[in-house]
Design an enzyme around this catalytic site. Structure first.
Site, PDB file in Angstrom:
ATOM      1  N   GLU A 100     -75.680 -16.268  -2.296  1.00  0.00           N
ATOM      2  CA  GLU A 100     -74.822 -17.458  -2.305  1.00  0.00           C
ATOM      3  C   GLU A 100     -75.551 -18.597  -1.606  1.00  0.00           C
ATOM      4  O   GLU A 100     -76.153 -18.401  -0.546  1.00  0.00           O
ATOM      5  CB  GLU A 100     -73.503 -17.167  -1.570  1.00  0.00           C
ATOM      6  CG  GLU A 100     -72.764 -15.977  -2.148  1.00  0.00           C
ATOM      7  CD  GLU A 100     -71.302 -15.906  -1.736  1.00  0.00           C
ATOM      8  OE1 GLU A 100     -70.798 -16.829  -1.079  1.00  0.00           O
ATOM      9  OE2 GLU A 100     -70.666 -14.900  -2.105  1.00  0.00           O
ATOM     10  N   CYS A 113     -77.880 -25.033   1.859  1.00  0.00           N
ATOM     11  CA  CYS A 113     -77.598 -23.964   2.805  1.00  0.00           C
ATOM     12  C   CYS A 113     -77.946 -22.658   2.101  1.00  0.00           C
ATOM     13  O   CYS A 113     -77.358 -22.335   1.063  1.00  0.00           O
ATOM     14  CB  CYS A 113     -76.114 -24.047   3.147  1.00  0.00           C
ATOM     15  SG  CYS A 113     -75.515 -22.731   4.162  1.00  0.00           S
ATOM     16  N   CYS A 120     -73.921  -9.289   6.065  1.00  0.00           N
ATOM     17  CA  CYS A 120     -74.442  -9.516   7.417  1.00  0.00           C
ATOM     18  C   CYS A 120     -73.931  -8.390   8.299  1.00  0.00           C
ATOM     19  O   CYS A 120     -72.837  -7.882   8.097  1.00  0.00           O
ATOM     20  CB  CYS A 120     -73.914 -10.856   7.945  1.00  0.00           C
ATOM     21  SG  CYS A 120     -74.549 -11.323   9.569  1.00  0.00           S
ATOM     22  N   CYS A 124     -69.157 -11.087  13.337  1.00  0.00           N
ATOM     23  CA  CYS A 124     -68.378 -12.127  14.033  1.00  0.00           C
ATOM     24  C   CYS A 124     -66.938 -12.124  13.514  1.00  0.00           C
ATOM     25  O   CYS A 124     -66.698 -12.060  12.305  1.00  0.00           O
ATOM     26  CB  CYS A 124     -69.016 -13.502  13.830  1.00  0.00           C
ATOM     27  SG  CYS A 124     -70.681 -13.599  14.515  1.00  0.00           S
ATOM     28  N   CYS A 127     -65.711 -14.752  10.710  1.00  0.00           N
ATOM     29  CA  CYS A 127     -66.596 -15.052   9.583  1.00  0.00           C
ATOM     30  C   CYS A 127     -66.309 -14.181   8.366  1.00  0.00           C
ATOM     31  O   CYS A 127     -66.172 -12.964   8.486  1.00  0.00           O
ATOM     32  CB  CYS A 127     -68.045 -14.878  10.034  1.00  0.00           C
ATOM     33  SG  CYS A 127     -69.234 -15.206   8.717  1.00  0.00           S
ATOM     34  N   CYS A 350     -68.863 -23.370   5.743  1.00  0.00           N
ATOM     35  CA  CYS A 350     -69.423 -22.444   6.723  1.00  0.00           C
ATOM     36  C   CYS A 350     -68.530 -21.224   6.876  1.00  0.00           C
ATOM     37  O   CYS A 350     -67.321 -21.360   7.052  1.00  0.00           O
ATOM     38  CB  CYS A 350     -69.489 -23.074   8.097  1.00  0.00           C
ATOM     39  SG  CYS A 350     -70.648 -24.383   8.251  1.00  0.00           S
TER      40      CYS A 350
END
Ligand code: SAH
Length: 364
Positions: A100, A113, A120, A124, A127, A350
């Site tokens: 992405e 970005c 990941c 977090c 996220c 984000c």
């Protein structure tokens, strides 16, 4: 000339120019005269067929051999979300997983970005990507491909590249740095190092490794490559709750590493990202703690109002609170800016990358 017949194809997108020249020497007994035009056209146009390059006109066998050994194939775009000038696109990778990337409209140009991993492992709490878990690392060619597709297939005037897509770049630093080297090559895209930002969750070993490299001249070094660190909380108890990485490297250790990070020009600064979560980390006391934590560090704080996912437990503070928070930092003398929130509709903002319903590769 001996042309080897049975060489395995290699993705040329993942090779920096010196490696490509070396491979040309090893496999074809040729050098920069042939390797450079191949590399240049690949990066400057997104396509490269040696059979059409003038340097190969007298040697069609070589052109065939190079095309067979280094097939140029940009991954296909398999999804696009958002129809404004800020949008997310997905690339279908060789194994069916998807990367992405987000094209972000700035005033005069665009930023891209990029992802460094699919998923990941940092976990977090706020996220979206964390919910995928870590599926795999991207290789340098797959990172470079995101930029080439944006520039040459989508025709976007991408000038900045930020590693703020899916993944933790420090967890895949060899491939990330190789991609940076390729993107920076003046005879290719030539993106300046100060226009490339590595954003980390606060992986202290990675920051230290990057610090050593930022202090060296090229070709080994990466002077003025930008570093961003996701702070998100100004004290250990809160940060450990939001970001498990803080249990491994706490704020004292992070602060120490940041103090040692080389900034060669007076205007250069580290970026500290701070996601504003309503009622969690957005009080005046938090603002004061940030300023104390960053004492002596040349840093600019980027405030990012939280972008909620489909069922996220956190909320974005009202706009007025975000402005107030910005003002508290500014009043205390902290360099700081409040980020707009582009791409929200497209789940392209984000922390919104990696929708779990696309987690598994589709059947081929
Ligand atoms: N792993 C790297 C890069 C990816 S995250 C890092 O942690 O920096 C990129 C930025 O998005 C980080 O600053 C992160 O704190 C922020 N972010 C993550 N989820 C978010 C969300 N839902 N809303 C706003 N920002 C978010």
């Amino acid at each position: 000339m001996n042309l080897p017949q049975q060489l395995e194809p290699v993705d040329p997108l993942g090779l920096d120019l010196p490696s490509l020249v070396a491979a040309f020497g090893e496999h074809f007994g040729k050098g920069e005269y042939h390797a450079l035009p191949f590399f240049r056209s690949l990066h400057r146009t997104g396509a490269s067929d040696p059979r059409n390059l003038p340097e190969y006109a007298r040697d069609p066998n070589l052109a065939e051999a190079v095309a067979a050994r280094f097939p140029v194939r940009l991954p296909p775009i398999c999804g696009r979300f958002g129809d404004g000038s800020t949008y997310k696109f997905l690339l279908r990778l060789r194994d069916g997983l998807e990367s992405e990337s987000v094209v972000i409209a700035m005033k005069s140009h665009k930023s891209l970005c990029v992802s460094s991993q699919v998923g990941c492992k940092m976990g977090c709490a706020f996220c979206e990507t964390a919910r995928l878990g870590h599926l795999r690392d991207l290789d340098a060619g797959e990172i470079v491909a995101q930029v080439l597709v944006a520039r040459h297939v989508l025709g976007e005037p991408v000038e900045n590249v930020v590693f703020m897509g899916m993944g933790e770049p420090m967890d895949n630093l060899d491939q990330v740095l190789r991609a940076v080297r390729i993107l920076n090559e003046p005879r290719g895209l030539g993106i300046p190092l100060p226009s490339i930002t590595i954003s980390t969750v606060g992986h202290v070993d990675g920051i230290r490794r990057l610090a050593r490299l930022a202090a060296l001249p090229p070709p080994e070094g990466f002077p003025r490559l930008r570093l961003a660190v996701s702070l998100n909380a100004p004290n250990d108890p809160l940060r450990s709750e939001l970001m498990p990485v803080n249990r491994r490297w706490n704020l004292a250790r992070l602060r120490e590493a940041l103090l040692e990070y080389p900034l060669s020009r007076p205007g250069d600064a580290l970026f500290l990202e701070y996601v504003l979560l309503e009622g969690v980390n957005d009080s005046r006391d938090h603002a004061i703690e940030i300023v104390e934590l960053l004492q002596g560090i040349r840093a600019c704080v980027n405030l990012i109002p939280f972008n909620p996912g489909p069922d996220s437990p956190y909320r974005r503070p009202p706009e007025a609170r975000a402005r107030e928070f910005l003002q508290w930092l500014l009043d205390a003398g902290q360099r700081c800016r409040l980020r707009g929130t582009k791409g929200l509709d497209a789940m392209a903002a984000c922390g919104q990358l990696g929708n779990p319903d696309r987690k598994r590769p589709r059947r081929r």
